[in-house]
Design an enzyme around this catalytic site. Structure first.
Site, PDB file in Angstrom:
ATOM      1  N   SER A  43      53.810 -20.155  19.281  1.00  0.00           N
ATOM      2  CA  SER A  43      53.567 -18.455  18.957  1.00  0.00           C
ATOM      3  C   SER A  43      53.014 -17.543  20.072  1.00  0.00           C
ATOM      4  O   SER A  43      52.712 -16.267  19.720  1.00  0.00           O
ATOM      5  CB  SER A  43      52.726 -18.421  17.715  1.00  0.00           C
ATOM      6  OG  SER A  43      51.236 -18.813  17.938  1.00  0.00           O
ATOM      7  N   CYS A  44      52.848 -18.057  21.474  1.00  0.00           N
ATOM      8  CA  CYS A  44      51.886 -17.403  22.250  1.00  0.00           C
ATOM      9  C   CYS A  44      52.855 -16.656  23.056  1.00  0.00           C
ATOM     10  O   CYS A  44      53.817 -17.295  23.934  1.00  0.00           O
ATOM     11  CB  CYS A  44      51.133 -18.438  23.155  1.00  0.00           C
ATOM     12  SG  CYS A  44      50.481 -17.872  24.437  1.00  0.00           S
TER      13      CYS A  44
END
Length: 135
Positions: A9-10
């Protein structure tokens, strides 16, 4: 070989991966949530940093706030155990090769991962193009 430690999710991780691909650099990606870092990997990352543990801790992490730990009071073994148990404590992405480490994505600093000989060729091409344009 460049090692790229990421989380799915980065956004910065995706930027770093795209930058490496765009610049045709070979790298090995490891999702630290799907496959936690080994003790040896954590030691390598810490050894490559200038500021040690303070460089790699994500102080914005909810886990960091929840634990409320002063990492300066922990032994290396205790830190390693925490990083393995709570990978979200680590800032991401982490790029590591034989000579350098980069924590987080920085467009200027990531250029250091381009091999010196390639940087030299690129610099010469820019100089030649500049010379032709202004001669």
């Amino acid at each position: 070989m460049i090692k790229l430690y990421t989380s799915p999710s980065c956004t910065s991780c995706r930027k770093a991966k795209a930058w490496l691909q765009t610049n045709h650099l070979n790298f090995e990606e490891k999702n630290i949530f799907a496959e936690p870092l080994s003790e040896n990997e954590i030691r390598q990352i810490l050894a490559a940093t200038e500021g040690g543990v303070e460089d790699i801790i994500s102080t914005r992490s909810k886990v960091y706030e929840k634990l409320g730990i002063d990492f300066n009071d922990l032994s290396l073994k205790e830190m390693i155990r925490l990083f393995k148990e709570y990978p979200s404590l680590l800032r991401r992405p982490i790029l590591l090769d034989e000579k350098r480490v980069l924590i987080g994505f920085n467009e200027d600093e990531i250029r250091a991962f381009i091999p010196r000989e390639i940087r030299g060729v690129a610099r010469n091409l820019i100089y030649m193009k500049h010379s032709v344009l202004y001669s």
